[in-house]
Design a protein around this motif. Structure first.
Motif, short mmCIF file in Angstrom:
data_model
loop_
_atom_site.label_atom_id
_atom_site.label_comp_id
_atom_site.label_asym_id
_atom_site.label_seq_id
_atom_site.Cartn_x
_atom_site.Cartn_y
_atom_site.Cartn_z
N ILE A 198 -2.29 -2.16 34.08
CA ILE A 198 -1.24 -1.57 33.25
C ILE A 198 -0.47 -0.51 34.03
CG2 ILE A 198 -0.86 -0.07 31.23
CD1 ILE A 198 -3.14 -1.69 29.86
N TRP A 199 -1.17 0.35 34.75
CA TRP A 199 -0.50 1.38 35.55
C TRP A 199 0.36 0.73 36.63
CZ3 TRP A 199 -5.62 4.49 36.21
CH2 TRP A 199 -5.82 5.29 35.10
N TYR A 200 -0.14 -0.33 37.20
CA TYR A 200 0.59 -1.00 38.28
C TYR A 200 1.84 -1.70 37.76
CZ TYR A 200 1.54 -4.02 42.25
OH TYR A 200 2.15 -4.65 43.28
N ALA A 201 1.71 -2.38 36.61
CA ALA A 201 2.82 -3.20 36.10
C ALA A 201 3.66 -2.47 35.06
CB ALA A 201 2.27 -4.48 35.50
N GLY A 202 3.26 -1.29 34.65
CA GLY A 202 3.99 -0.59 33.61
C GLY A 202 3.33 -0.80 32.26
N ASP A 203 3.98 -0.38 31.20
CA ASP A 203 3.44 -0.50 29.85
C ASP A 203 3.41 -1.98 29.45
OD1 ASP A 203 2.51 0.09 27.36
OD2 ASP A 203 4.50 0.47 26.53
N SER A 212 1.80 -4.46 26.73
CA SER A 212 1.05 -4.54 25.48
C SER A 212 0.06 -5.70 25.47
CB SER A 212 2.00 -4.66 24.29
OG SER A 212 2.78 -5.84 24.42
N SER A 213 0.34 -6.78 26.22
CA SER A 213 -0.60 -7.91 26.22
C SER A 213 -1.93 -7.50 26.85
CB SER A 213 -0.01 -9.11 26.97
OG SER A 213 0.17 -8.81 28.33
N LEU A 214 -1.90 -6.68 27.88
CA LEU A 214 -3.14 -6.22 28.49
C LEU A 214 -3.84 -5.18 27.63
CD1 LEU A 214 -2.18 -6.04 32.27
CD2 LEU A 214 -3.31 -7.88 31.03
N GLN A 215 -3.06 -4.38 26.90
CA GLN A 215 -3.67 -3.42 26.00
C GLN A 215 -4.39 -4.13 24.87
OE1 GLN A 215 -0.13 -1.17 25.14
NE2 GLN A 215 -0.60 0.38 26.70
N GLY A 216 -3.90 -5.28 24.47
CA GLY A 216 -4.59 -6.08 23.46
C GLY A 216 -5.96 -6.53 23.95
N TRP A 217 -6.07 -6.86 25.23
CA TRP A 217 -7.37 -7.24 25.80
C TRP A 217 -8.31 -6.05 25.82
CZ3 TRP A 217 -9.21 -11.99 26.82
CH2 TRP A 217 -8.30 -13.04 26.81
N GLN A 218 -7.76 -4.85 26.06
CA GLN A 218 -8.60 -3.65 26.01
C GLN A 218 -9.16 -3.46 24.60
OE1 GLN A 218 -5.73 -0.79 27.61
NE2 GLN A 218 -7.07 -0.51 29.39
N SER A 219 -8.32 -3.64 23.60
CA SER A 219 -8.79 -3.52 22.21
C SER A 219 -9.86 -4.55 21.91
CB SER A 219 -7.62 -3.69 21.24
OG SER A 219 -6.66 -2.71 21.46
N GLY A 220 -9.68 -5.77 22.42
CA GLY A 220 -10.66 -6.82 22.22
C GLY A 220 -12.01 -6.47 22.83
N ALA A 221 -11.98 -5.90 24.03
CA ALA A 221 -13.23 -5.50 24.69
C ALA A 221 -13.96 -4.45 23.87
CB ALA A 221 -12.94 -4.99 26.10
N LEU A 222 -13.21 -3.50 23.31
CA LEU A 222 -13.83 -2.46 22.49
C LEU A 222 -14.39 -3.04 21.18
CD1 LEU A 222 -11.29 0.43 23.09
CD2 LEU A 222 -13.61 0.20 24.03
N ARG A 223 -13.71 -4.05 20.61
CA ARG A 223 -14.23 -4.69 19.40
C ARG A 223 -15.55 -5.40 19.68
NH1 ARG A 223 -8.73 -5.72 18.48
NH2 ARG A 223 -8.89 -7.81 19.37
#
Length: 191
Positions: free
Chosen positions: A135-140, A142-153
């Motif tokens: 995310i830091w490399y490619a910018g904001d 949201s598709s990758l942030q969704g995977w982060q939420s999935g990992a936390l779930r």
């Protein structure tokens, strides 16, 4: 290409595992078998490098990169555990080793589930870190942030499973009093 590589890494994991165990126990070449098993982490390294190069070459981060991060996290946390578990069963079945411990009950099972939960936390932490770097490399993204939420779930769901084993511990199956006697067939009679 990333999806094909993830599939190849998963298939390669099982092929290397089968080859390593076959070399150890069937071919009686434990050193070579161990060397083959040690090649397992190289596949995850290849996946990480290819995913990084894909992003570096301008690919738009999407679900494939998220899946790669979760796969790498899972293999980091559960890969050695899986190999050790299967190695114990192969030693028992193929080399006359001791029988691996069976399913656990009660508090021991609850402890086991919490240990697995810690592995899930490690898997999620690795995946979250890889996704955050992307995310830091490619910018904001949201598709990758969704995977982060999935990992936390997944971490939360696994905590609920471990808590259920703690609150409602499983009980060992009851052993009948006449465990040594077999039931008589209808044609048999007692003497």
């Amino acid at each position: 290409m990333i999806v094909a590589l993830i599939i190849a890494c998963e298939a390669g994991f099982w092929v290397l595992l089968a080859a390593g165990l076959a070399l150890r126990y069937l071919a009686k070449m434990p050193g070579l078998g161990a060397a083959v098993l040690l090649c397992e982490p190289l596949m995850e390294l290849v996946l990480l490098v290819v995913t990084t190069l894909d992003l570096k070459n301008g690919a738009e981060p999407d679900w494939k990169h998220g899946l790669a991060a979760l796969y790498i996290g899972y293999t980091v946390a559960y890969g050695h555990y899986t190999i050790k578990w299967l190695d114990g069963h192969a030693a028992y079945r193929l080399a006359g080793g001791p029988k691996p411990a069976g399913p656990e009950y009660g508090k021991a099972r609850a402890r086991h589930e919490w240990k697995l939960w810690v592995r899930t936390v490690i898997a999620a932490a690795v995946a979250l870190a890889l996704l955050q770097v992307a995310i830091w490399y490619a910018g904001d993204v949201s598709s990758l942030q969704g995977w982060q939420s999935g990992a936390l779930r997944v971490v939360g769901f696994h905590a609920l499973v471990a808590a259920a084993y703690t609150i409602w511990p499983s009980k060992a199956p009851a052993v009948p009093d006449d465990a040594g006697e077999r039931p008589l067939a209808p044609t048999e009679r007692r003497r």
